[in-house]
Structure formats: structure tokens, C-alpha cells
Write a protein that holds these residues in place. Structure first.
Motif, mmCIF file in Angstrom:
data_model
loop_
_atom_site.group_PDB
_atom_site.id
_atom_site.type_symbol
_atom_site.label_atom_id
_atom_site.label_comp_id
_atom_site.label_asym_id
_atom_site.label_seq_id
_atom_site.Cartn_x
_atom_site.Cartn_y
_atom_site.Cartn_z
ATOM 1 N N TYR A 81 0.833 -1.202 0.000
ATOM 2 C CA TYR A 81 0.000 0.000 0.000
ATOM 3 C C TYR A 81 0.866 1.250 0.000
ATOM 4 C CZ TYR A 81 -4.568 2.142 0.994
ATOM 5 O OH TYR A 81 -5.745 2.836 0.914
ATOM 6 N N ILE A 82 1.877 1.268 0.881
ATOM 7 C CA ILE A 82 2.750 2.431 1.013
ATOM 8 C C ILE A 82 3.605 2.613 -0.237
ATOM 9 C CG2 ILE A 82 4.779 3.290 2.269
ATOM 10 C CD1 ILE A 82 3.424 2.317 4.833
ATOM 11 N N GLY A 100 9.765 9.421 3.399
ATOM 12 C CA GLY A 100 9.775 8.529 4.563
ATOM 13 C C GLY A 100 8.389 8.485 5.175
ATOM 14 N N ILE A 101 7.783 7.297 5.241
ATOM 15 C CA ILE A 101 6.443 7.148 5.815
ATOM 16 C C ILE A 101 6.564 6.376 7.126
ATOM 17 C CG2 ILE A 101 4.125 6.223 5.487
ATOM 18 C CD1 ILE A 101 4.436 6.669 2.522
ATOM 19 N N TYR A 102 6.084 6.992 8.205
ATOM 20 C CA TYR A 102 6.185 6.408 9.540
ATOM 21 C C TYR A 102 4.795 6.005 10.023
ATOM 22 C CZ TYR A 102 10.863 8.467 9.804
ATOM 23 O OH TYR A 102 12.177 8.803 9.573
ATOM 24 N N ILE A 103 4.716 4.823 10.639
ATOM 25 C CA ILE A 103 3.456 4.333 11.207
ATOM 26 C C ILE A 103 3.617 4.274 12.729
ATOM 27 C CG2 ILE A 103 1.778 2.464 11.263
ATOM 28 C CD1 ILE A 103 1.986 3.894 8.560
ATOM 29 N N LYS A 104 2.623 4.789 13.430
ATOM 30 C CA LYS A 104 2.692 4.834 14.897
ATOM 31 C C LYS A 104 2.328 3.484 15.498
ATOM 32 C CE LYS A 104 0.808 7.358 18.860
ATOM 33 N NZ LYS A 104 -0.218 8.329 19.275
ATOM 34 N N ALA A 112 8.083 2.833 7.956
ATOM 35 C CA ALA A 112 7.452 1.739 7.207
ATOM 36 C C ALA A 112 7.967 1.676 5.786
ATOM 37 C CB ALA A 112 5.936 1.926 7.196
ATOM 38 N N SER A 113 8.366 2.822 5.228
ATOM 39 C CA SER A 113 8.866 2.849 3.857
ATOM 40 C C SER A 113 9.770 4.051 3.696
ATOM 41 C CB SER A 113 7.704 2.945 2.869
ATOM 42 O OG SER A 113 8.187 3.104 1.554
ATOM 43 N N SER A 155 -1.682 9.145 13.711
ATOM 44 C CA SER A 155 -1.465 7.705 13.534
ATOM 45 C C SER A 155 -0.330 7.415 12.556
ATOM 46 C CB SER A 155 -2.750 7.039 13.035
ATOM 47 O OG SER A 155 -3.131 7.583 11.786
ATOM 48 N N SER A 156 0.038 8.420 11.750
ATOM 49 C CA SER A 156 1.137 8.254 10.812
ATOM 50 C C SER A 156 1.796 9.606 10.580
ATOM 51 C CB SER A 156 0.640 7.677 9.480
ATOM 52 O OG SER A 156 -0.268 8.575 8.861
ATOM 53 N N ALA A 157 2.999 9.571 10.044
ATOM 54 C CA ALA A 157 3.721 10.799 9.716
ATOM 55 C C ALA A 157 4.455 10.587 8.401
ATOM 56 C CB ALA A 157 4.705 11.155 10.832
ATOM 57 N N ILE A 158 4.550 11.658 7.612
ATOM 58 C CA ILE A 158 5.238 11.575 6.317
ATOM 59 C C ILE A 158 6.298 12.667 6.259
ATOM 60 C CG2 ILE A 158 4.990 11.651 3.807
ATOM 61 C CD1 ILE A 158 2.112 10.807 4.108
ATOM 62 N N ARG A 159 7.502 12.277 5.862
ATOM 63 C CA ARG A 159 8.611 13.232 5.690
ATOM 64 C C ARG A 159 9.016 13.205 4.224
ATOM 65 N NH1 ARG A 159 11.619 16.086 9.575
ATOM 66 N NH2 ARG A 159 13.503 14.847 9.370
#
Length: 497
Positions: A81-82, A100-104, A112-113, A155-159
């Protein structure tokens, strides 16, 4: 002005004036330089061009998002998905070099990716929740522009790392869209995991519950696990006069060893061409102990009674921890017992009904309990999760079915006669009679009890409410038996409240 004057004006004067205006306008245009005409035409063409580009861009983004949704619908894992979302963001904003995709997970954000395009720039694998609040939306690191985004639920963060400055307001729209999609997928994935877990529990229940549990099924089940876990050629289970063979047996070209199950006359023979090692014997020995324990459990009343005590204690802890559910199961049991006696249930069925009433909400212990205490009406998502608890309860009580067949009563305690109940939506002709009693008792006790989202009904109001549901949802015979025992039930209720 008279009618005749008005008629003369519109027929003669007004057309003349209109012709004069047109002639004057044409004279003015003829005096304008042809360059002005060219300029006006060019300006119109520029406006049309940019309008067309804007409309084309909107159509392109709409098409991209439609294609994105189609691809996402085929994704099976969060990583897939990511990856699709990352590819979408790269295409929509070519200047991006890294995402950069972070999942809490609890208070930690895990990477996560991470899609790295250039060497020497690496994201941290994890960071704690408080750090997210300190991260600025935009920062500069050498030649890179770094943009950070998190939706309100965090619930998630994107850099996003870009080699050029980006329109952050437009980027935020895309990032908010992607974050919402990620959150939606995580919710669906959790729901799918719970469904899978419930499916596995049900399959185990079906294997070991009273109607289907037998040694043939059980030994085949264990034998297959021994075969696959030990990478063996064949497993033979010898139980007196019965022999169960699993796998391929070539005793001439394989080494075989026989192992005895303690406190039984059962022998397990394992074979493999490459030979049997001590490690194989030790690993198989663990399964032999499991067989011995399971057979002892199913034939030992005191062990089953101890297990019931453990389950009853779990229900009591669950109910005592909140005033809304205190003594709920005791009230349901009293009511079910009175109705069962009135309807002339034989003693063994009455005992099973009482055990089922005591344990009907054992499936609520755990995460589902938190939902039950919400000071709000259930959302569709909450309700779908809550529907799992009869399945979980049936799985937890399946081991006692050999002495007290109660798991199917518990499984059906939220079913209704018209098929509108849960978890399976079965109708009256498929419901156990004991389950019809328990379903009604659960409903009525719920009405006369406080809940986080509403006050309790008086017994009279509750009777009025449930009487409307007879016979479509509630069995008429069960309802009439209760009405005959109503005063006795209310008196018994006063003693424990």
C-alpha cells in the motif's frame, strides 16, 4: 406620452438611433490599428490556453487519483500500500528525492517505507511521539528541503525531502490525502486480522467442540503438525486397534522410531529417509505431552470445573471493574433459570443454560471491553468489532463442551428469531432453544441496566419495548414464560442489587 406617440417612437425614432450607434461603433473600430486586433486575439488565445491547461491538470489529477484507488484496492499488505502511495507522490511532484512514511505503534513511530534516491541522506528508523511535536513542518538541510506532515490523529507521519522548494500548501493537500488513505488501510487491515483470528478460533472450536471432537480428528490434526514441524517422511499413530497414517511410509529405506504417550496405550511412530536425530525425538516428545494433557483434560471433570472457575473469575473481573456491567451475568442467569424451569427444561439442559448465562460475555474480556464502556453510541466500526465477542466466547468455552455443551448457546446469544442478530444472522429454526432464552434474557437485563450512553429503563418500559419484538425477534413461548415469572425475577433482582 400617449399610446400613439409611443408607437411612433418605437417604429421610427428608436431604430434610427440604434443604426446611428452601430455606425459610430463601426467608425471607431475602423480607426483602430490592426495591431490592436492582433493583441486582443492573442490575449484571448493565452486565456484559453491557460484555462485548457488548468482543466487538463485537474482532469489528469483526477485520473491519477482514480488509477491510484484502483491500484490500492489490489494491495494486500501495508508495505504494498505504502509503495503505491510513494510512487503516486513521486509522479505528482517530480522534485521529490526521498519519502519517509512512519506508522505509529503505541508511542513510537516506525519507518514503514523509505524511498532513497541519493546516497548519504538517511532517515531515522524510529522516533518517539513527543519528537513529532518538535519537528517543524519545513526545514532546510544543506541543499535539501524537508517537509513533515501528520494528520490530527497522529497515527502516521510523512517526511518528504526535495531538491527544490515546493508549494507546501499544495503538498499538504496531497499528504493529507495519502495519510487518510494509510489510516483507512490500517483500520481495514486490523479488522481483517481480527476476522482472521476469529476464523482460526472458530476452526479450533469446531475441531474440539462436543459435536465434532473425536480422537480421529484430534490425532490427524496433531499428526499433521508433527509431520510438518519435524520435516518428517511419515507419522503413524497407533491407538489400540486403530492406526492413523500420515505422509509416506517407506520402512525399508527409512529410519523409524516408536515413542509412547505417557499414561496411555498410544504409540507414535516417526519415519524419515535421512534418519531420526535426538532433536527429532525431543521435539516430537513435546507433542506427546500435549496429547496426554488433552486426553486427560477431556476425561477429567475436576480439570474442566477448574477451567470454568477461571472463566467465571475473568467475567467477574470484567463486570466488577465498571458499575454499568456489575452483576450483569448473575442477573441474566437468574432470569434464564426461572424461564427454563417454567418451560420444563430437563436438569442437564437447565444446568448448561445456567453455565452459558454465567459465561455468555467471556468474549468481552480484552479490547472489546473498552468499546462496551464508551460514553457514546457505537459507530459502525465499533459495532462490527463488538460482534466478534460471541465467536470469541464460543471458542473460549469449547473445551468444556465434553461435559457441559454450552459453546453454541454462547455463540448464539445475540441471534434473533428473524435473522437480524449476530454474528451469523441465523433464524429461529436454526437457533438452539436455550439460545432463544439467553438472547431474550441478555436483551431484557440490558434494557433495565444503565449503560454509558443511556439511562436504564424501568421494568414496565422494558417489557413494553420487548413485547413489540414478539414473535418476530423474540420467541413467544419464552416471553410468556418470563411474564409468568416476572415478579419472582424482580424480587430476586432486589436481593443482589
Amino acid at each position: 406620452m400617449s399610446i400613439d406617440e409611443l408607437r411612433f417612437y418605437t417604429r421610427n425614432v428608436l431604430p434610427e438611433k440604434a443604426r446611428d450607434l452601430i455606425d459610430n461603433f463601426m467608425d471607431t473600430l475602423s480607426a483602430i490599428s490592426p495591431l490592436i486586433y492582433i493583441f486582443i486575439i492573442l490575449a484571448l488565445l493565452v486565456v484559453l490556453y491557460y484555462t485548457f491547461r488548468k482543466l487538463k491538470g485537474i482532469h489528469s489529477r483526477t485520473t491519477q487519483r482514480k488509477e491510484l484507488i484502483e491500484k490500492l484496492s489490489l494491495a494486500n499488505t501495508l508495505q504494498d500500500y505504502i509503495s503505491i502511495l510513494t510512487e503516486f507522490l513521486k509522479k505528482s511532484t517530480p522534485g521529490i528525492k526521498k519519502i519517509g512514511i512512519y506508522i505509529k505503534e503505541k508511542t513510537v513511530y516506525k519507518l514503514a517505507s523509505s524511498d532513497i534516491y541519493e546516497e548519504g541522506f538517511r532517515e531515522k528508523d524510529t522516533f518517539m511521539e513527543p519528537i513529532l511535536n518538535e519537528i517543524r513542518e519545513y526545514e532546510r538541510a544543506g541543499k535539501y528541503h524537508i517537509y513533515s506532515f501528520s494528520i490530527s490523529s497522529k497515527s502516521s507521519a510523512i517526511r518528504v525531502i526535495s531538491s527544490e522548494s515546493l508549494n507546501f500548501e499544495r503538498l499538504k493537500t496531497d499528504l493529507a490525502y495519502l495519510s487518510a488513505l494509510i489510516e483507512n488501510f490500517i483500520e481495514k487491515d486490523n479488522l481483517r486480522s481480527n476476522l482472521l483470528k476469529t476464523k482460526v478460533l472458530k476452526e479450533v472450536k469446531d475441531l474440539f467442540s462436543a459435536p465434532s471432537f473425536n480422537l480421529q480428528n484430534y490425532f490427524t490434526f496433531i499428526g499433521n503438525i508433527i509431520l510438518k514441524a519435524g520435516n518428517l517422511g511419515g507419522v503413524k499413530i497407533i491407538t489400540g486397534s486403530n492406526t492413523i497414517r500420515i505422509g509416506n511410509f517407506d520402512t525399508k529405506n527409512s529410519e523409524c522410531r516408536q515413542l509412547k504417550v505417557r499414561n496411555t496405550d498410544i504409540t507414535i511412530e516417526i519415519c524419515r529417509k535421512e534418519g531420526i536425530k535426538q532433536e527429532d525425538i525431543v521435539n516430537t516428545g513435546r507433542f506427546l505431552d500435549l496429547i496426554s494433557a488433552m486426553l486427560s483434560f477431556y476425561s477429567n471433570k475436576s480439570l474442566i470445573d477448574d477451567y470454568i472457575y477461571v472463566l467465571e473469575t475473568a467475567v467477574k473481573v470484567f463486570e466488577d471493574s465498571n458499575s454499568f456491567y456489575r452483576q450483569h451475568s448473575s442477573k441474566v442467569e437468574i432470569m434464564a433459570k426461572l424461564i427454563g424451569e417454567k418451560l420444563g427444561l430437563e436438569s442437564s439442559k437447565l444446568l448448561n443454560l445456567r453455565y452459558a448465562a454465567r459465561l455468555h460475555d467471556i468474549g468481552m474480556a480484552g479490547d472489546i471491553y473498552e468499546l462496551a464502556l464508551k460514553d457514546l453510541k457505537f459507530s459502525e466500526k465499533d459495532y462490527s468489532i463488538l460482534k466478534f465477542h460471541p465467536l470469541t466466547g464460543a471458542s473460549l468455552t469449547a473445551p468444556v463442551d465434553s461435559l457441559y455443551p454450552i459453546s453454541n448457546i454462547i455463540l448464539q446469544h445475540h441471534e434473533l428469531c428473524d435473522g437480524s442478530g449476530y454474528p451469523h444472522g441465523i433464524k429461529a429454526n436454526e437457533m438452539m432453544f436455550e439460545a432463544k432464552i439467553l438472547s431474550f434474557c441478555e436483551m431484557f437485563v440490558g434494557f433495565i441496566s444503565d449503560r454509558p450512553h443511556r439511562k436504564r429503563y424501568s421494568p414496565e418500559m422494558a417489557i413494553q419495548e420487548v413485547s413489540i419484538l414478539v414473535p418476530e425477534k423474540i420467541d413467544r413461548e419464552v416471553f410468556l414464560a418470563f411474564m409468568d415469572q416476572k415478579e419472582t425475577f424482580l424480587n430476586e433482582l432486589e436481593k443482589i442489587t
